[in-house]
Design a protein around this motif. Structure first.
Motif, PDB file in Angstrom:
ATOM      1  N   UNK A 234     -47.290 -21.768  -4.054  1.00  0.00           N
ATOM      2  CA  UNK A 234     -48.404 -21.403  -3.174  1.00  0.00           C
ATOM      3  C   UNK A 234     -48.523 -22.340  -1.972  1.00  0.00           C
ATOM      4  N   UNK A 235     -48.185 -23.598  -2.201  1.00  0.00           N
ATOM      5  CA  UNK A 235     -48.288 -24.583  -1.110  1.00  0.00           C
ATOM      6  C   UNK A 235     -47.100 -24.491  -0.154  1.00  0.00           C
ATOM      7  N   UNK A 236     -46.108 -23.659  -0.512  1.00  0.00           N
ATOM      8  CA  UNK A 236     -44.922 -23.542   0.328  1.00  0.00           C
ATOM      9  C   UNK A 236     -43.964 -24.710   0.151  1.00  0.00           C
ATOM     10  N   UNK A 237     -44.213 -25.534  -0.876  1.00  0.00           N
ATOM     11  CA  UNK A 237     -43.316 -26.674  -1.142  1.00  0.00           C
ATOM     12  C   UNK A 237     -41.932 -26.178  -1.542  1.00  0.00           C
ATOM     13  N   UNK A 238     -41.893 -25.040  -2.268  1.00  0.00           N
ATOM     14  CA  UNK A 238     -40.616 -24.387  -2.581  1.00  0.00           C
ATOM     15  C   UNK A 238     -40.741 -22.918  -2.195  1.00  0.00           C
ATOM     16  N   UNK A 239     -39.620 -22.290  -1.854  1.00  0.00           N
ATOM     17  CA  UNK A 239     -39.700 -20.858  -1.517  1.00  0.00           C
ATOM     18  C   UNK A 239     -39.525 -20.015  -2.779  1.00  0.00           C
ATOM     19  N   UNK A 240     -39.646 -18.709  -2.618  1.00  0.00           N
ATOM     20  CA  UNK A 240     -39.704 -17.836  -3.804  1.00  0.00           C
ATOM     21  C   UNK A 240     -38.408 -17.846  -4.610  1.00  0.00           C
ATOM     22  N   UNK A 241     -37.241 -17.922  -3.936  1.00  0.00           N
ATOM     23  CA  UNK A 241     -35.993 -17.897  -4.715  1.00  0.00           C
ATOM     24  C   UNK A 241     -35.818 -19.197  -5.501  1.00  0.00           C
ATOM     25  N   UNK A 242     -36.225 -20.326  -4.908  1.00  0.00           N
ATOM     26  CA  UNK A 242     -36.166 -21.601  -5.634  1.00  0.00           C
ATOM     27  C   UNK A 242     -37.149 -21.567  -6.799  1.00  0.00           C
ATOM     28  N   UNK A 243     -38.341 -21.001  -6.543  1.00  0.00           N
ATOM     29  CA  UNK A 243     -39.371 -20.921  -7.593  1.00  0.00           C
ATOM     30  C   UNK A 243     -38.833 -20.171  -8.813  1.00  0.00           C
ATOM     31  N   UNK A 244     -38.092 -19.075  -8.587  1.00  0.00           N
ATOM     32  CA  UNK A 244     -37.519 -18.311  -9.712  1.00  0.00           C
ATOM     33  C   UNK A 244     -36.500 -19.150 -10.477  1.00  0.00           C
ATOM     34  N   UNK A 245     -35.683 -19.880  -9.714  1.00  0.00           N
ATOM     35  CA  UNK A 245     -34.658 -20.740 -10.327  1.00  0.00           C
ATOM     36  C   UNK A 245     -35.330 -21.820 -11.195  1.00  0.00           C
ATOM     37  N   UNK A 246     -36.406 -22.412 -10.644  1.00  0.00           N
ATOM     38  CA  UNK A 246     -37.130 -23.461 -11.380  1.00  0.00           C
ATOM     39  C   UNK A 246     -37.799 -22.868 -12.623  1.00  0.00           C
ATOM     40  N   UNK A 247     -38.345 -21.648 -12.479  1.00  0.00           N
ATOM     41  CA  UNK A 247     -39.033 -21.037 -13.621  1.00  0.00           C
ATOM     42  C   UNK A 247     -38.072 -20.796 -14.789  1.00  0.00           C
ATOM     43  N   UNK A 248     -36.833 -20.425 -14.478  1.00  0.00           N
ATOM     44  CA  UNK A 248     -35.855 -20.210 -15.563  1.00  0.00           C
ATOM     45  C   UNK A 248     -35.649 -21.502 -16.359  1.00  0.00           C
ATOM     46  N   UNK A 249     -35.679 -22.634 -15.651  1.00  0.00           N
ATOM     47  CA  UNK A 249     -35.562 -23.940 -16.327  1.00  0.00           C
ATOM     48  C   UNK A 249     -36.810 -24.225 -17.161  1.00  0.00           C
ATOM     49  N   UNK A 250     -37.975 -23.872 -16.610  1.00  0.00           N
ATOM     50  CA  UNK A 250     -39.233 -24.072 -17.362  1.00  0.00           C
ATOM     51  C   UNK A 250     -39.187 -23.229 -18.635  1.00  0.00           C
ATOM     52  N   UNK A 251     -38.754 -21.971 -18.484  1.00  0.00           N
ATOM     53  CA  UNK A 251     -38.721 -21.042 -19.621  1.00  0.00           C
ATOM     54  C   UNK A 251     -37.808 -21.567 -20.727  1.00  0.00           C
ATOM     55  N   UNK A 252     -36.620 -22.078 -20.347  1.00  0.00           N
ATOM     56  CA  UNK A 252     -35.655 -22.483 -21.375  1.00  0.00           C
ATOM     57  C   UNK A 252     -35.874 -23.907 -21.879  1.00  0.00           C
TER      58      UNK A 252
END
Length: 477
Positions: free
Chosen positions: A381-399
């Motif tokens: 939301x703060x624009x610190x990361x963009x949406x494609x990076x956010x998805x990549x990071x979320x996969x790491x959070x999930x696993x």
């Protein structure tokens, strides 16, 4: 004219309770473990050993009874159900026949657009049996008593259901009530929720009940639905041929999609029940019932309505989020931290469901923390990361449930908003792609997307796509 038939279905649902120890001893109830390691003289039926009732079992049973609109039996007691089978170490099971803990309740279900009440005849507490392990290689049968003495409640419905859809709707409602209470995880595949289906068919409009059979070994909702349809067809075929339906217990083989007879159906007298002499009656005071009522959590139906009002979430999303206690807990905790319910809901509804499906997992198997999901929402939301990076990071959070703030920092994934750095990349991309530049200037709006893509690639995906788009358009003017 062909005769029309209707089904009459009642269920016996066994639920393993989520206590740390067994119903009459201090052994662990944990699933798995090497065979016969969670055992002691009590749960292996050694002579002279005496049962001691686990109070938490009674409290969970009362909580389920109250949530299912039952009347609590304020003086209830245990009985011995006598039968001889290798998985039953005492040669009797401690159960409740004469004075079960709860009676006369109901669960409201929805099947299609029809709402109806499925009545609950009674609910009783009992101990689970051990497990027989058949070794076909050696042609031997071994017994594992780890499960022996695990506390169960058996919920017996009235024969109020008439289709597989109604049965599944009832089971799902029951499962959600029990999961929300924290009384069991209700995992069918691990046997912590098991359903036996009592089914009969009769001519449509008839008041007389047909002969019922009981179907066992049903460990998924799909297996239950298949077993119901197969048994319905089998009984109709017998009736059409003028043959009798035999009252018996049948075992469902889901691989073969057929059932076979196990034994003729016993009645209560076959078990020679008598009062359990080693356990005193349980006296449940009004105060105890009030205490359990006051601890009852918000159940799914109430949560559903609150989500729509409090968080302004659409009905469909609210149904998915509240359809699993785990999902609802993560949603609420993450929202409390970041204050962005719709964003949290989107991550759960889209990416989480996708990854659960890809990994053949249930929502109950989610391992990531609400704190890390909330941090990710704030970073995006703060624009610190963009949406494609956010998805990549979320996969790491999930696993791996990584801390997204640390991960983004350590891997240099922050969005580049540095205009001078972007300007240099954009000039290079324009110089290297004259054809796309020409297309764009000639009125082909889509050409800009290619140039944005090339710029993002050059920035290793870390640029702000909106900013790249805007700067490209300005440069191409």
């Amino acid at each position: 004219m062909a005769r029309q038939y209707e089904m009459v279905i009642g269920l016996e649902v066994h639920v393993e309770l989520a206590t740390k120890t067994k119903i009459f001893c201090g052994c662990s109830t944990e699933f798995g473990g090497a065979p016969n390691t969670h055992t002691c003289p009590v749960c292996t039926g050694m002579p002279g050993s005496l049962p001691v009732l686990n109070k938490q079992v009674v409290e969970y049973a009362m909580a389920i009874g109250l949530a299912a609109n039952c009347r609590i039996t304020q003086t209830c007691k245990f009985d011995r159900k006598n039968y001889f089978y290798p998985d039953n170490p005492q040669n009797y099971q401690i159960s409740q026949l004469y004075l079960p803990i709860a009676r006369d309740g109901y669960v409201e279900i929805e099947s299609g657009r029809i709402k109806k009440k499925v009545r609950i005849h009674e609910m009783h507490m009992e101990e689970d049996a051990g497990k027989l392990v058949h070794d076909e290689w050696d042609d031997t049968t071994l017994v594992d008593y780890n499960r022996s003495g695990v506390p169960l409640v058996e919920i017996v419905s009235e024969p109020d259901m008439c289709s597989a859809e109604e049965v599944i709707s009832y089971l799902e409602k029951l499962r959600l009530i029990i999961q929300y209470l924290g009384a069991s995880d209700c995992k069918l595949q691990e046997g912590s929720m098991r359903a036996d289906v009592n089914l009969s068919v009769r001519e449509a409009g008839s008041e007389t009940l047909g002969t019922r059979t009981e179907m066992k070994n049903l460990n998924s909702f799909k297996a239950i639905a298949r077993a119901i349809e197969a048994e319905r067809e089998r009984q109709i075929e017998l009736l059409e041929e003028g043959k009798p339906v035999i009252q018996e217990t049948r075992r469902w083989d889901d691989n073969k999609e057929s059932s076979y007879a196990m034994r003729s159906k016993e009645d209560a007298q076959d078990y020679r029940y008598f009062p359990e002499p080693d356990l005193v009656p349980i006296v449940i005071s009004d105060e105890w019932i009030t205490q359990i009522k006051s601890r009852q959590p918000e159940l799914r139906s109430e949560k559903l309505e609150r989500y729509k009002k409090e968080f302004d979430i659409p009905q469909y999303d609210a149904e998915i989020l509240t359809g699993s206690k785990k999902m609802a807990d993560i949603f609420e905790a993450a929202t409390a931290i970041c204050g962005k319910p719709k964003k949290v809901s989107n991550w759960l509804m889209v990416e989480t469901l996708r990854l659960l499906k890809e990994n053949s997992m249930e929502p109950e198997d989610i391992r990531f923390s609400p704190e890390n999901l909330a941090k990710l929402v704030n970073l995006a939301e703060a624009g610190t990361i963009n949406s494609s990076v956010a998805k990549e990071v979320f996969e790491k959070i999930f696993s791996q449930d990584i801390d997204p703030e640390k991960y983004v920092e350590e891997n240099g994934l922050k969005t580049v908003n540095d205009e001078s750095a972007l300007k240099a990349v954009i000039e290079k991309v324009i110089a290297e792609n004259p054809k796309s530049v020409e297309d764009y200037k000639g009125g082909k709006e889509k050409a800009i997307a290619f140039l944005v893509g090339q710029s993002m690639k050059a920035m290793k995906g870390k640029a702000n796509p909106g900013m790249v788009n805007q700067m490209l358009k300005e440069a191409l003017k």
